[in-house]
Design an enzyme around this catalytic site. Structure first.
Site, PDB file in Angstrom:
ATOM      1  N   ASP A  80      73.067  43.983  32.249  1.00 15.97           N
ATOM      2  CA  ASP A  80      72.401  44.139  33.590  1.00 15.97           C
ATOM      3  C   ASP A  80      72.153  42.263  34.563  1.00 15.97           C
ATOM      4  OD1 ASP A  80      71.404  45.606  35.878  1.00 15.97           O
ATOM      5  OD2 ASP A  80      69.565  46.527  34.820  1.00 15.97           O
ATOM      6  N   LYS A 110      57.140  43.318  42.492  1.00 17.78           N
ATOM      7  CA  LYS A 110      57.999  43.793  41.989  1.00 17.78           C
ATOM      8  C   LYS A 110      59.358  44.553  43.208  1.00 17.78           C
ATOM      9  CE  LYS A 110      61.755  45.548  38.419  1.00 17.78           C
ATOM     10  NZ  LYS A 110      61.878  47.010  36.836  1.00 17.78           N
ATOM     11  N   ASP A 153      75.948  47.020  39.750  1.00 21.71           N
ATOM     12  CA  ASP A 153      75.737  45.572  38.945  1.00 21.71           C
ATOM     13  C   ASP A 153      75.544  46.204  36.933  1.00 21.71           C
ATOM     14  OD1 ASP A 153      73.286  46.318  39.256  1.00 21.71           O
ATOM     15  OD2 ASP A 153      72.256  44.483  40.017  1.00 21.71           O
TER      16      ASP A 153
END
Length: 1160
Positions: A852, A921, A1080
């Site tokens: 990742d 985050k 991704d």
């Protein structure tokens, strides 16, 4: 004369002629009184309006009959009285004979006057009757003319009209071959609509699209005469003729050509010339096709070909540039060869030797470089069998799948409910067929009046097929149904129907369903009657400030379905994974499923701008995207049966929301029972309302999640022990997605855990280590640790791993504490098999291992700006430990907070101890994708409310403070990133102000246009409600400036991460690897992770070694700052902005190749 006057007049006449002293006549008078009394009563003034409904003809017949009866009675009666009166004197009457005779003559005179009056009224009524009959006959003729389809056009040009009339009257002297040759000579007086530029209004363009689709559909269902009739009606009105386009005339021309109807074909050419159009290649193809079918003489064909040559067209183009079916091509070829026997078909084009010239793809298509493409692990015989099975499934259009819901016991009630449902369906099918026939007749009548209607679309399927589709929609609770699937895929590429047509057709069919599908009332109430009640009913509801219509099933029907507990579900063939490898993508409209049409670039319904860009793009520019999608779709999958069994065990029980297995509706929270007590306070009432709203919201969410899981698990069970494939397409930015929506690897943790590669690979010397690292990554326990530390941790907890694999639901349940529990469990099972194998390196693993990206959006921004500080924060720089950008931002925000707290800022003091990685985050992650300060504040507010010990009265103020500090921290840490974001956003704003949507081309050559435009309202009247919907996705509307501005930075970065993924996929395929991706996050076999990691880093460096921002600037300048608008002030400002490309830093991209945690 009214009925009242007729009644009074007849009574007066009867009274004047009534002789006294005649009992017999009294009896007759009683009978007459009864008749005329009723007549007089029924014609009283209060009922005259009802009498008008009789109609003049019926009233006249009644009056004539009664008048003849009265005249006959009165004449015979008067004659008899005259004889009696003559004898009365002899009988000793007191009245003298002369006086009696005088009285009789008076009576006769009175009778004569009324008779004359009756005759006069009769003549008037007869005249009125004749006039009425003439009017009725004229209306009947008009109606018959409307029903009769018009063939001869009404031409607006007097010269053409005279020529046509002369031709019709003297056809033998002026044969239609000469007319056609003459019609093809005239130069055009009007440009084709495409050459005129875009329409002035969306409404006009929408009407054009609907009419063209109507004509094409009529030709498709063999209703050419109807298409011709509507074209004639539209052409004959000057205002409507201006909206006709050459493709409309060509559609009807091709229809008549297939039938060999030359006379009608010439009529269309008359209209085409009258409209000022010049015939194009399709027009000539229609003429030659018709002549080829009729075996016309060579001279006529030669004149046609000569005129073609004068217009710069050549016969070879019929077989190169125009899409014609084989039968049509044969007819055209027959005609051409009759005029020119030496004509030979052009040679089929050789496979294009041209390849994509992009420097990024040079190695992919370099024939000199060695390759080792992966081979299918199945034999050719097996593949042929799978192909036939997939073909049968797509020809059936639907797939029936057994539900994984726990099957109820077969009780008498259940069997009775199923029997009732079956009986209702049989009745509904017959009734729907009847109503559809009536609807089709009504739409046909509208088309006969010259208006495009739904008639040809309703002819695409039989009434039985339509009713079957509607009943599936009503009864089987199908997943999302799309009526646009009613298109016919026989042509290589069919333009999609206009969105208003699709919506109108769906609306019409839904109304048929609502009005037709009914059930007996006793199913709703035990004491109910057998009267039929609707199964679906139409209600209105408010969403925000809009009133919308909703179709709801009757609660009794919902209960009937629940009682019947039917154990199957129906999916469309395109919603189910394929049973054979997908077709390779070879063009923007060819690939994926065998028969089911699939878009290369998915987009909003009704938009065509993306497809137009793809069609205009040189074929070689799309090779990279087409080959990537083909490679992703060629990955074979299978179901992880061990994980599926465990999930089904929980699903059929009461679910487990903590593990992502939704609970059944029976577990939903119950709203408060009982009535509100009298005298309840407003606070109590408000709290009760909030609790009720919460329960309803939770119940709906649970139902949605349960249904989604039911689809996924039922498909997984259906495909157990099967190999299947997931065809792919892409969105407008180039990001790839699997086409089947319900069961794929882009879903949740549970969905991913159910899938594994169908083809296995031996683990090799390092495969087991990658499995262990992958397991630790899934737990989320060692995100800040090195790979060696993660591997060591996996060895430490090996006992828990094996326990989880052996006893997942009864053992220590270590796997349940992981961030991704189901994938962690599947990995535990794979590791257990490997470590227990005789030779772990030889163990064949089907398990996909993920790598990742580390905040991939910021990685691309840092590489674009060569930002050294930002690159170090997102692991573009080699390091011993992985860098966590979220923790870095949290530390920076904490430093700002301390400074403010020392200065006495209250909110900074309150936030002490509450600023963590978790709080910031989501905002950090989404800033790169265009989140605003408002959106970021909402994200932080949600995180703060989750902290039980944070003072809730400061949430609003604290979220405002934190989002400001997060943006300030990102500005310091990623200065280059923010500069690029601002440049992209401002450029997009100025482009939108010029009236255009932002366009660009990805590094791999994919054309991109942002589908953000002003809403255009479309209104469809009639039926159970008028329907208004918004269409904001196409270039016929002005751009939405705010969305264009905010969307450009994230969309541009998405186009870069898709380019990186495609490059990695193509190079992995070239090296023989199995590769799939979730944006991704890249997947491959455990043994191949090192190779994939190397390719991933190399292609990222190659991608960002290109002058991406300067190439973008140059493209935007050429696209938006050239031409006649280039001197305008707005364009000048735009040019200045586009040329001011942000400066880059000094970061060395080669460091990425040595970064262990770039993707990990």
């Amino acid at each position: 004369m009214s009925a009242l006057r007729w009644g009074c007049g007849a009574a007066g006449l009867r009274w004047a002629l009534w002789p006294a002293g005649r009992p017999g006549l009294l009896a007759e008078e009683g009978a007459l009184r009864g008749i005329w009394g009723r007549r007089r009563s029924s014609a009283s003034p209060c009922e005259q309006d009802h009498r008008k409904d009789w109609g003049h003809a019926e009233l006249l017949e009644v009056l004539e009959t009664r008048a003849r009866q009265l005249q006959a009675d009165y004449v015979s009666e008067v004659a008899e009285k005259r004889v009696d009166m003559a004898r009365l004197p002899e009988a000793g009457s007191d009245q003298p004979p002369r006086k009696a005779q005088a009285g009789a003559e008076a009576a006769l005179g009175l009778s004569g006057r009324w008779a004359q009056k009756l005759d006069k009224e009769k003549r008037v009524m007869q005249k009125r009757k004749q006039q009425l009959e003439v009017k009725l006959q004229q209306r009947a003729e008009q109606r018959a003319q409307k029903q009769q389809l018009r063939v001869e056009p009404r031409l607006l040009s007097g010269q053409l009209a005279a020529r046509l009339q002369q031709w019709r009257l003297h056809a033998p002297g002026s044969p239609w071959e000469e007319q056609l040759a003459w019609l093809l000579q005239e130069a055009p007086r009007r440009l084709h609509s495409k050459e005129q530029g875009p329409m002035d209004s969306m409404r006009g363009e929408g009407q054009q699209q609907r009419l063209l689709a109507f004509l094409q559909c009529c030709v498709l269902v063999d209703q050419v005469a109807l298409a011709h009739h509507v074209l004639v009606m539209q052409h004959g009105r000057a205002r409507q003729q201006r909206r006709l386009t050459l493709p409309m005339y060509n559609a009807v021309l091709l229809g008549w050509a297939r039938k060999g109807s030359f006379k009608e074909l010439v009529y269309v050419f008359f209209m085409l010339k009258d409209a000022g159009f010049s015939p194009d290649l399709l027009s000539y193809a229609a003429a030659l096709q018709c002549m080829g079918r009729l075996d016309q003489d060579a001279s006529t064909i030669q004149r046609c070909l000569k005129q073609m040559a004068q217009n710069g067209l050549h016969p070879q183009e019929f077989f190169r540039s125009v899409v014609l079916c084989k039968e049509t091509q044969a007819a055209v070829l027959s005609a051409v060869r009759k005029a020119d026997p030496t004509f030979s078909l052009p040679q089929p084009p050789l496979p294009s030797s041209q390849v994509n010239t992009s420097p990024l793809l040079r190695d992919i298509y370099d024939k000199d470089c060695p390759v080792s493409y992966p081979r299918q692990h199945l034999s050719l015989k097996t593949l042929k069998s799978l192909f036939q099975e997939q073909l049968r499934m797509e020809m059936a259009t639907t797939v029936t799948v057994a539900s994984v819901e726990k099957a109820p016991s077969l009780t008498t009630e259940l069997m009775q409910a199923r029997k009732t449902l079956q009986g209702l369906r049989v009745r509904w099918e017959a009734e729907l067929c009847r109503v559809l026939r009536e609807t089709k007749a009504r739409e046909a009548h509208a088309a006969h009046e010259g208006r495009p209607s739904l008639f040809p679309y309703l002819c695409l399927l039989s009434e039985g097929e339509f009713s079957g589709l509607l009943l599936q929609l009503a009864v089987s609770r199908l997943p999302r149904q799309h009526w646009e699937a009613l298109g016919v895929p026989e042509a290589p590429y069919e333009q999609p129907w206009p969105l208003p047509v699709v919506v109108q057709l769906g609306k019409q069919l839904a109304e048929v369903l609502v009005q037709t599908v009914k059930m007996p009332g006793h199913l709703a109430e035990r004491q109910g009657s057998c009267k039929l009640i609707p199964v679906l009913y139409h209600v209105y509801s408010f969403r925000s400030f809009r009133q919308i219509g909703i179709l709801k099933p009757h609660p009794a029907f919902v209960q009937l379905l629940a009682t019947a507990a039917e154990c199957t579900m129906t999916f469309e063939a395109a919603e189910v994974p394929m049973l054979c490898p997908p077709l390779p993508w070879t063009s923007p409209h060819s690939g994926a499923f065998l028969l089911s049409p699939t878009k290369l670039m998915r987009s909003m319904e009704g938009t065509t701008q993306h497809q137009r860009l793809l069609e205009a793009c040189p074929p070689t520019e799309l090779h990279g995207a087409l080959d990537t999608l083909t490679q992703l779709g060629n990955c074979a999958w299978r179901v992880n049966g061990r994980v599926l069994d465990l999930v089904l065990k929980l699903f059929t029980a009461k679910g487990c929301p903590r593990l992502g297995v939704p609970a059944p509706p029976s577990e939903a929270p119950r709203p408060p029972q009982g009535r509100l007590p009298q005298g309840a306070s407003p606070e109590h009432k408000a709290a009760l309302r909030r609790e009720l709203a919460r329960c309803l919201k939770v119940a709906r969410e649970m139902h949605s999640l349960r249904t989604d899981a039911l689809y996924r698990l039922s498909l997984a069970q259906h495909l157990r022990h099967r190999v299947f494939w997931l065809p792919h397409n892409m969105d407008f930015r180039g990001r790839t997605y699997p086409c089947p929506p319900h069961f794929n690897h882009l879903g949740s943790d549970l969905a991913r855990a159910l899938l594994e590669f169908a083809e296995g690979r031996p683990l090799g010397p390092h495969g087991l280590d990658w499995l262990k690292v992958h397991l630790v990554n899934l737990t989320g326990l060692k995100k800040r640790e090195s790979l060696q530390a993660r591997l060591a941790f996996a060895d430490e907890v090996m006992k828990d791993i094996l326990d989880s694999a052996d006893w997942p639901l009864t053992g220590g349940k270590w796997w349940m504490e992981a961030d991704e529990p189901w994938q962690a469990l599947a990995c535990c099972m794979e590791i257990a098999q490997a470590v227990r194998a005789h030779d772990p390196a030889a163990h064949v693993s089907h398990f996909p291992v993920h790598q990742d990206g580390s905040c991939n959006g910021l990685q691309h921004y840092a590489a674009l700006g060569r930002d050294s500080v930002g690159a170090a924060s997102v692991n573009l720089v080699p390091s011993d430990l992985p860098q966590d950008v979220y923790s870095g931002v949290a530390m920076q925000v904490e430093m700002f907070r301390r400074q403010d707290a020392k200065q006495g800022v209250q909110v900074a003091q309150v936030l002490e101890g509450f600023i963590s990685r978790k709080v910031v985050k989501q905002t950090v992650m989404t800033v790169v994708y265009g989140v605003t300060r408002y959106g970021g504040r909402l994200q932080i507010e949600k995180r703060l409310r989750e902290l039980s010990d944070f003072p809730q009265e400061f949430v609003w103020e604290a979220s405002h403070y934190l989002v400001r500090q997060v943006f300030n921290s990102l500005q310091e840490m990623f200065s280059g990133t923010r500069a690029i974001q601002r440049w992209l956003a401002e450029s997009a704003r100025l482009i939108a102000h010029t009236g255009s949507a932002v366009e660009w081309v990805t590094p791999l050559g994919i054309p991109v246009i942002q589908p953000y435009h002003q809403d255009a309202k479309v209104l469809i009247n009639g039926g159970i409600q008028s329907l208004t919907f918004s269409n904001s996705g196409d270039t016929s509307q002005k751009p939405n400036i705010l969305k264009q501005k905010n969307g450009f930075p994230p969309n541009f970065i998405h186009s870069l991460d898709s380019s990186h993924m495609m490059l990695t996929a193509l190079h992995c395929y070239r090296k023989g690897l199995t590769f799939v991706s979730v944006h991704d996050c890249f997947w491959t076999h455990a043994a191949d992770v090192p190779i994939m990691n190397q390719v991933c880093r190399e292609q990222f460096v190659r991608l960002h070694s290109q002058p991406i921002l300067h190439d973008l600037s140059r493209f935007l300048v050429e696209r938006f700052c050239s031409g006649p608008k280039s001197k305008k002030a707005r364009v000048t400002r735009l040019l200045d902005m586009l040329l001011s490309v942000p400066k880059t830093g000094a970061f060395n991209l080669e460091q990425v190749k040595r970064s262990t945690y770039f993707f990990s």
